[in-house]
Design an enzyme around this catalytic site. Structure first.
Site, PDB file in Angstrom:
ATOM      1  N   ASP A  11      -7.768  -9.422   0.146  1.00 41.83           N
ATOM      2  CA  ASP A  11      -6.470  -8.957  -0.342  1.00 41.83           C
ATOM      3  C   ASP A  11      -6.342  -9.373  -1.800  1.00 41.83           C
ATOM      4  O   ASP A  11      -7.117 -10.196  -2.302  1.00 41.83           O
ATOM      5  CB  ASP A  11      -5.336  -9.573   0.489  1.00 41.83           C
ATOM      6  CG  ASP A  11      -3.943  -9.186  -0.026  1.00 41.83           C
ATOM      7  OD1 ASP A  11      -3.728  -7.987  -0.298  1.00 41.83           O
ATOM      8  OD2 ASP A  11      -3.093 -10.067  -0.192  1.00 41.83           O
ATOM      9  N   SER A  12      -5.327  -8.841  -2.466  1.00 44.10           N
ATOM     10  CA  SER A  12      -5.066  -9.221  -3.851  1.00 44.10           C
ATOM     11  C   SER A  12      -4.663 -10.686  -3.973  1.00 44.10           C
ATOM     12  O   SER A  12      -4.728 -11.254  -5.060  1.00 44.10           O
ATOM     13  CB  SER A  12      -3.963  -8.345  -4.439  1.00 44.10           C
ATOM     14  OG  SER A  12      -2.738  -8.558  -3.753  1.00 44.10           O
ATOM     15  N   CYS A  74      -4.875  -4.967   2.307  1.00 42.53           N
ATOM     16  CA  CYS A  74      -3.995  -4.722   1.160  1.00 42.53           C
ATOM     17  C   CYS A  74      -3.707  -3.234   1.116  1.00 42.53           C
ATOM     18  O   CYS A  74      -4.637  -2.423   1.031  1.00 42.53           O
ATOM     19  CB  CYS A  74      -4.693  -5.182  -0.123  1.00 42.53           C
ATOM     20  SG  CYS A  74      -3.819  -4.753  -1.646  1.00 42.53           S
ATOM     21  N   GLU A 152       3.353 -15.022  -4.009  1.00 41.57           N
ATOM     22  CA  GLU A 152       2.208 -15.749  -4.572  1.00 41.57           C
ATOM     23  C   GLU A 152       2.632 -17.096  -5.155  1.00 41.57           C
ATOM     24  O   GLU A 152       1.830 -18.029  -5.218  1.00 41.57           O
ATOM     25  CB  GLU A 152       1.524 -14.906  -5.652  1.00 41.57           C
ATOM     26  CG  GLU A 152       0.737 -13.724  -5.111  1.00 41.57           C
ATOM     27  CD  GLU A 152      -0.543 -14.138  -4.394  1.00 41.57           C
ATOM     28  OE1 GLU A 152      -1.242 -15.040  -4.887  1.00 41.57           O
ATOM     29  OE2 GLU A 152      -0.833 -13.558  -3.326  1.00 41.57           O
ATOM     30  N   CYS A 184       3.401  -3.621   2.465  1.00 40.28           N
ATOM     31  CA  CYS A 184       2.583  -4.550   1.685  1.00 40.28           C
ATOM     32  C   CYS A 184       2.344  -5.770   2.558  1.00 40.28           C
ATOM     33  O   CYS A 184       3.277  -6.260   3.219  1.00 40.28           O
ATOM     34  CB  CYS A 184       3.300  -4.946   0.396  1.00 40.28           C
ATOM     35  SG  CYS A 184       2.481  -6.260  -0.547  1.00 40.28           S
ATOM     36  N   THR A 185       1.109  -6.281   2.569  1.00 36.39           N
ATOM     37  CA  THR A 185       0.795  -7.385   3.473  1.00 36.39           C
ATOM     38  C   THR A 185       1.454  -8.698   3.057  1.00 36.39           C
ATOM     39  O   THR A 185       1.511  -9.635   3.859  1.00 36.39           O
ATOM     40  CB  THR A 185      -0.732  -7.588   3.593  1.00 36.39           C
ATOM     41  OG1 THR A 185      -1.298  -7.789   2.294  1.00 36.39           O
ATOM     42  CG2 THR A 185      -1.367  -6.378   4.252  1.00 36.39           C
ATOM     43  N   HIS A 186       1.955  -8.781   1.833  1.00 33.32           N
ATOM     44  CA  HIS A 186       2.717  -9.971   1.432  1.00 33.32           C
ATOM     45  C   HIS A 186       4.098 -10.005   2.087  1.00 33.32           C
ATOM     46  O   HIS A 186       4.655 -11.083   2.301  1.00 33.32           O
ATOM     47  CB  HIS A 186       2.913 -10.003  -0.089  1.00 33.32           C
ATOM     48  CG  HIS A 186       1.703 -10.413  -0.869  1.00 33.32           C
ATOM     49  ND1 HIS A 186       0.616  -9.594  -1.041  1.00 33.32           N
ATOM     50  CD2 HIS A 186       1.419 -11.561  -1.544  1.00 33.32           C
ATOM     51  CE1 HIS A 186      -0.290 -10.218  -1.792  1.00 33.32           C
ATOM     52  NE2 HIS A 186       0.177 -11.415  -2.108  1.00 33.32           N
TER      53      HIS A 186
END
Length: 269
Positions: A11-12, A74, A152, A184-186
């Site tokens: 992922d990012s 992602c 993040e 979004c996976t976040h």
């Protein structure tokens, strides 16, 4: 390839850990490799060619370490690079798909909100998904700049993140959305705040569990599931600073983590 080989996930940044947890829950015997490309996060504001380059670099890294399948955890990277990866590599490439189909089955008002990055909402793959499945409802698409950066930074429940989420959610709720898809996976880390702001009558969906089931299906279909009698392990890398990132990855994974730095040749793309 053999069943003993690991599954690679990237992922990012730390968002893909939400998918990794679902894979671990679904497949406790599998060894898992995870890359947080935090040195390049967020992907949502990056040019297409940068995201493609990162996806190639990270997939090469995982395959070089024996990955029998690669999960693109992602949504932005899925839209930008999943087709490229599938054309280039022989291993199964499992990618994200926003939970549009289950949302259609759950909505009562027929109005569904989608929270995602601008890049995901603008991607051809997302447009095709809505064309294929979205005729039965009205979709309200809400880009969410800033959310990935807050996650993040480890900000999951501050007044700042609540205010930002309220700005994105309130217009959807005002237009009748009773179901919200997290594209979004976040964003699943923000589900408690999103649910609190939206209220109990609104359903909040993500696709992590569905991706984990798809990983099982793909590996089972080619005889590559690990022996269920063993316990799998995890390895973690980051393209950011492992010292700075260790606390957040440990917190989000909810267990001890050794976070390694990507080798120099893998940190540029």
């Amino acid at each position: 390839m053999t069943p003993d080989q690991p599954i690679g996930v990237f992922d990012s940044g730390v968002g893909g850990l939400t998918v990794l947890k679902e894979i671990r829950r679904e497949l406790p015997a599998e060894n898992l490799l995870y890359i947080a490309d935090s040195g390049y996060a967020p992907y949502g504001d990056k040019p297409l060619e940068v995201i493609e380059a990162r996806a190639l670099v990270l997939t090469e890294f995982l395959i070089a370490r024996g990955a029998k399948a690669v999960v693109v955890a992602c949504n932005t990277a899925t839209g930008a690079a999943a087709r490229l990866l599938r054309a280039r590599y022989p291993v199964p490439i499992i990618a994200m798909e926003p939970a549009v189909k289950p949302a259609l089955g759950l909505t009562r008002s027929g109005v569904i909100g989608v929270l995602a990055t601008r890049a995901t909402l603008a991607s051809p793959s997302f447009s095709l998904l809505l064309e294929r499945l979205g005729a039965g409802a009205r979709f309200l698409l809400q880009p969410c700049p800033g959310l990935v950066e807050r996650v993040e930074a480890g900000d999951l429940d501050s007044e700042t993140i609540r205010a930002l989420l309220a700005d994105y959610l309130n217009p959807l709720l005002a237009r009748g959305a009773d179901t919200v898809v997290l594209g979004c996976t976040h964003y699943p880390y923000l589900t408690p705040v999103i649910q609190d702001l939206a209220g109990p009558a609104v359903t909040v969906l993500d696709s992590g569990a569905a991706v984990a089931r798809q990983v099982r299906h793909r590996l089972e279909s080619v005889g590559l599931l690990a022996d269920p009698g063993r316990s799998g392990a995890e390895r973690f890398w980051t393209s950011g600073c492992p010292v700075a990132g260790h606390g957040l990855v440990t917190r989000l994974w909810c267990g001890p983590v050794t976070l390694q730095s990507l080798p120099a040749g893998s940190s540029v793309g």
